[in-house]
Design an enzyme around this catalytic site. Structure first.
Site, PDB file in Angstrom:
ATOM      1  CG  ASN A  13      -1.770   1.232   1.335  1.00 20.01           C
ATOM      2  OD1 ASN A  13      -1.857   2.003   0.378  1.00 20.01           O
ATOM      3  ND2 ASN A  13      -2.396   1.435   2.476  1.00 20.01           N
ATOM      4  CE  LYS A  15       0.030   3.487   4.660  1.00 23.31           C
ATOM      5  NZ  LYS A  15      -0.048   3.696   6.086  1.00 23.31           N
ATOM      6  CG  HIS A 106      -5.969   1.936   5.062  1.00 22.01           C
ATOM      7  ND1 HIS A 106      -5.539   2.883   5.961  1.00 22.01           N
ATOM      8  CD2 HIS A 106      -4.916   1.098   4.865  1.00 22.01           C
ATOM      9  CE1 HIS A 106      -4.268   2.636   6.284  1.00 22.01           C
ATOM     10  NE2 HIS A 106      -3.878   1.546   5.631  1.00 22.01           N
ATOM     11  CD  GLU A 108      -3.131   5.669   6.371  1.00 20.90           C
ATOM     12  OE1 GLU A 108      -3.187   5.710   5.137  1.00 20.90           O
ATOM     13  OE2 GLU A 108      -2.144   5.237   7.009  1.00 20.90           O
ATOM     14  CD  GLU A 178      -3.717  -2.478   7.169  1.00 25.72           C
ATOM     15  OE1 GLU A 178      -2.596  -2.698   6.721  1.00 25.72           O
ATOM     16  OE2 GLU A 178      -4.382  -1.466   6.899  1.00 25.72           O
ATOM     17  N   GLY A 184       2.264   2.212  10.639  1.00 22.63           N
ATOM     18  CA  GLY A 184       3.224   3.302  10.482  1.00 22.63           C
ATOM     19  C   GLY A 184       3.931   3.697  11.764  1.00 22.63           C
ATOM     20  CB  SER A 222       5.004  -1.796  11.842  1.00 18.74           C
ATOM     21  OG  SER A 222       4.589  -0.466  12.072  1.00 18.74           O
TER      22      SER A 222
HETATM   23  C1  PEP Z   1      -0.947   0.219   5.941  1.00 11.88           C
HETATM   24  O1  PEP Z   1      -1.103   1.420   5.870  1.00 11.88           O
HETATM   25  O2  PEP Z   1      -1.763  -0.517   5.376  1.00 11.88           O
HETATM   26  C2  PEP Z   1       0.191  -0.301   6.694  1.00 11.88           C
HETATM   27  C3  PEP Z   1       0.129  -1.509   7.119  1.00 11.88           C
HETATM   28  O3  PEP Z   1       1.245   0.567   6.902  1.00 11.88           O
HETATM   29  P1  PEP Z   1       2.655   0.215   7.596  1.00 11.88           P
HETATM   30  O4  PEP Z   1       3.131  -1.094   7.055  1.00 11.88           O
HETATM   31  O5  PEP Z   1       3.551   1.351   7.249  1.00 11.88           O
HETATM   32  O6  PEP Z   1       2.391   0.121   9.081  1.00 11.88           O
END
Ligand code: PEP
Length: 263
Positions: A13, A15, A106, A108, A178, A184, A222
């Site tokens: 992803n 973003k 997601h 976000e 998630e 992040g 992460s």
């Molecule tokens: C994401 O935004 O879907 C995600 C998992 O980000 P990160 O791996 O940076 O935590």
């Protein structure tokens, strides 16, 4: 099909990243690595989710890869078809551009863009009707986890979509768990905690759909090469949705390799 035979997915992803030149070199890097250290399609499905304006360009670049790497949209309109909806891209228009995968839910989008269950359900309904596969993201906040509500929150998010997903459409849904506090932040759920939640999700899915035992449930938050092997060893973790680490071709390839090796 048993859980252990589910082909894993690793999806990057991206973003709101990166600039065009870097996106192209990232894709070329992934393609090169897959030529020197191949990962078969039946060992691991791969996808990348670039910014909307780069979807077709990245897809064209990926078409010469040694194996399929799917181009995934990061969003889809809650409005279907075509019409006077400035700024929107419908599921039909994605499908018309040969984009067959989309992220929905997601955290976000839920948090920053206030996408609630009604909006997400409209997006999912449209995406599935247009023949897209939906990567549906669920996850709890730190406050919810600390209050002992993680499981209830996540299972509710799964139940929310049951209103719009028709019986045969469940096979076109991939779940991505998630935990918001892990996105992040560099903090990852322990493999034990992640596995426990994935098992709960699978149980919840199995009460709703006959496809529950065969649906891929990805972990996100992460994920990096250093923790991918342990996560990949968990029976109900069938891949990863990767943010930050997917912006580096080597890291993305290593994570894919970790999941492919569990097959
Ligand atoms: C994401 O935004 O879907 C995600 C998992 O980000 P990160 O791996 O940076 O935590």
């Amino acid at each position: 099909m048993s859980v252990s035979t589910i082909t894993p997915w690793v999806i990057g992803n991206w973003k709101m990243n990166p600039v065009q030149a870097d996106a192209l070199s990232l894709v070329r890097g992934i393609k090169n690595l897959l030529e020197t250290a191949p990962i078969a399609e039946d060992q691991c499905h791969l996808g990348v989710a670039p910014i909307a304006i780069a979807l077709s360009q990245i897809q064209a670049e990926l078409s010469s890869a040694v194996r399929p790497i799917y181009t995934v949209a990061q969003d889809v309109s809650r409005i279907s078809g075509t019409g006077p909806y400035t700024g929107e891209v419908s599921a039909e228009l994605l499908a018309d551009s040969q984009i067959h995968y989309v992220l929905v839910g997601h955290s976000e989008r839920r948090e920053i863009f206030a996408e609630n269950a009604d909006i997400l359900n409209a997006k999912i309904k449209n995406a599935l009707s247009a023949g897209l596969t939906v990567i549906y993201c669920v996850g709890e906040s730190l406050e919810q986890r600390e209050a002992g509500q993680a499981e209830a929150v996540v299972l509710q998010q799964i139940c929310d979509i049951a209103a719009v997903v028709e019986a045969e459409q469940w096979k076109n849904i991939v779940i991505a768990y998630e935990p918001i506090w892990a996105i992040g932040t560099g903090k990852t759920a322990s493999p034990e905690d992640a596995q426990a939640m994935h098992a709960q999700i699978r149980q919840g899915l199995s009460q709703i759909t006959g496809y529950g035992a065969t649906m891929a449930i990805l972990y996100g938050g992460s994920v990096k090469p250093e923790n991918a092997v342990e996560l990949a060893a968990c029976p109900d973790i069938n891949g990863a949705l990767v943010g930050g680490a997917s912006l580096n071709a080597e890291s993305f390839h290593k994570i894919a390799h970790a999941f492919a090796n569990t097959q």
